[in-house]
Design an enzyme around this catalytic site. Structure first.
Site, PDB file in Angstrom:
ATOM      1  N   ASN A 122       0.829  -1.197   0.000  1.00  0.00           N
ATOM      2  CA  ASN A 122       0.000   0.000   0.000  1.00  0.00           C
ATOM      3  C   ASN A 122       0.866   1.251   0.000  1.00  0.00           C
ATOM      4  O   ASN A 122       1.977   1.284   0.551  1.00  0.00           O
ATOM      5  CB  ASN A 122      -0.993   0.002   1.162  1.00  0.00           C
ATOM      6  CG  ASN A 122      -0.359  -0.137   2.536  1.00  0.00           C
ATOM      7  OD1 ASN A 122       0.679  -0.785   2.698  1.00  0.00           O
ATOM      8  ND2 ASN A 122      -0.987   0.453   3.537  1.00  0.00           N
ATOM      9  N   VAL A 123       0.373   2.289  -0.663  1.00  0.00           N
ATOM     10  CA  VAL A 123       1.105   3.548  -0.836  1.00  0.00           C
ATOM     11  C   VAL A 123       0.151   4.699  -0.531  1.00  0.00           C
ATOM     12  O   VAL A 123      -0.947   4.768  -1.097  1.00  0.00           O
ATOM     13  CB  VAL A 123       1.654   3.691  -2.270  1.00  0.00           C
ATOM     14  CG1 VAL A 123       2.405   5.006  -2.443  1.00  0.00           C
ATOM     15  CG2 VAL A 123       2.564   2.509  -2.624  1.00  0.00           C
ATOM     16  N   GLU A 126      -3.499  -4.584  -2.968  1.00  0.00           N
ATOM     17  CA  GLU A 126      -4.006  -5.460  -4.025  1.00  0.00           C
ATOM     18  C   GLU A 126      -4.063  -4.735  -5.366  1.00  0.00           C
ATOM     19  O   GLU A 126      -3.841  -5.341  -6.418  1.00  0.00           O
ATOM     20  CB  GLU A 126      -5.389  -6.001  -3.645  1.00  0.00           C
ATOM     21  CG  GLU A 126      -5.368  -7.000  -2.498  1.00  0.00           C
ATOM     22  CD  GLU A 126      -5.405  -6.347  -1.117  1.00  0.00           C
ATOM     23  OE1 GLU A 126      -5.588  -7.081  -0.141  1.00  0.00           O
ATOM     24  OE2 GLU A 126      -5.251  -5.104  -1.008  1.00  0.00           O
ATOM     25  N   CYS A 173     -10.854  -3.554  -2.508  1.00  0.00           N
ATOM     26  CA  CYS A 173      -9.949  -4.444  -3.241  1.00  0.00           C
ATOM     27  C   CYS A 173     -10.637  -5.732  -3.679  1.00  0.00           C
ATOM     28  O   CYS A 173     -10.357  -6.256  -4.759  1.00  0.00           O
ATOM     29  CB  CYS A 173      -8.725  -4.752  -2.390  1.00  0.00           C
ATOM     30  SG  CYS A 173      -7.660  -3.312  -2.156  1.00  0.00           S
TER      31      CYS A 173
END
Length: 301
Positions: free
Chosen positions: A64-65, A79, A107
């Site tokens: 994750n960002v 994802e 997701c």
């Protein structure tokens, strides 16, 4: 394997599994925890990692960002990162994945754009996440993705059964006329970026809005990255083209900060009902204020 890359070739995966005395499928959960260190989470401080096995035998990572000073919807879910990584590397199907925490509804929905999504096998490595008691895990502890979204809404509801889906080949037959440029000047560097962004737009997956788009980025060392818009039948889980290009940057940019991005090009249709220009500009101005951003309009040939 101590510091996994975002793509592990099939032979390397087989070798690592053999050394540990496990199958490649059983190897996936062991890669999740080290991959969590690759997440960029300045807001939540909650690192998520997902490790997937494609039909080619290659292993792909996703994390994750998050982007401070921007609305949360600009974030990249792990994802989403994984699926984008698959598309950037030409992977045609996702068979298994292990993830550090249960996928959010966002997701679970985005993954439906993969053909036969309910049959993808998932394992959650967090011991605090218990599976649905009605779901039967296989011998390696994996469950069908369909058990996490039993009454799904997806491409089957909106598209023909033979329509190419997210991981399948696309050619949107887009072209650019130099007269369509909204920027001044055209150096060799910007011409290369334009062609890269156009190629990305031609691979865009936008079957619901018919508004494909692509982005190219260049860093201060001259290395180019690219990504394309990918839609969800549920609209909101769609992946923006800048975020997709940033997946390429995070995966292949050597871990540098976003300030190293010095140029960006977006290609999209001028008359698109879903336009990326304004949100792309906001994202890039926030993460890399000195980045030169250009937009080119394309048309369907």
């Amino acid at each position: 394997m101590d510091k996994p890359s975002f793509v592990i070739q099939s032979k390397e995966a087989e070798s690592a599994a053999k050394q540990l005395g496990v199958s490649v499928i059983q190897l996936l959960p062991s890669l999740v925890k080290p991959a969590q260190s690759y997440a960029r989470t300045p807001i939540s401080k909650f690192n998520v990692a997902v490790v997937g096995l494609g039909s080619s035998g290659r292993i792909f990572l996703g994390v994750n960002v998050e982007f401070p000073n921007l609305p949360l919807h600009h974030s990249i879910h792990a994802e989403q990162f994984l699926v984008t990584n698959l598309t950037l590397n030409g992977e045609r199907h996702l068979n298994f994945f292990a993830v550090s925490a249960a996928p959010c509804g966002h997701c679970r929905q985005f993954l439906q754009e993969i053909r036969d999504a309910p049959e993808i096998k998932i394992l959650i490595t967090d011991p605090n996440n218990s599976a649905d008691s009605d779901s039967a895990a296989d011998s390696d502890g994996f469950l069908r993705l369909g058990s996490f979204l039993p009454h799904r809404f997806g491409p089957d509801d909106l598209l023909g059964k033979d329509h190419p889906l997210l991981l399948e080949s696309h050619d949107n037959h887009l072209k650019i006329s130099d007269l369509d440029s909204i920027c001044n000047g055209n150096t060799d560097s910007s011409a290369d970026l334009k062609q890269t962004a156009l190629a990305a737009a031609n691979r865009s997956y936008a079957p619901y809005s018919l508004c494909p788009s692509g982005v190219s980025l260049v860093d201060c060392d001259g290395k180019v990255y690219r990504g394309w818009y990918m839609e969800s039948a549920a609209y909101n889980p769609s992946m923006g083209p800048v975020q997709a290009a940033l997946v390429d940057y995070v995966a292949n940019g050597g871990g540098g900060g976003y300030e190293r991005i010095v140029g960006a090009v977006l290609v999209e249709k001028e008359d698109a009902v879903v336009r990326q220009e304004h949100t792309a500009r906001l994202l890039l101005e926030t993460i890399s204020p000195k980045c030169e951003f250009k937009v080119f309009h394309c048309y369907e040939a």
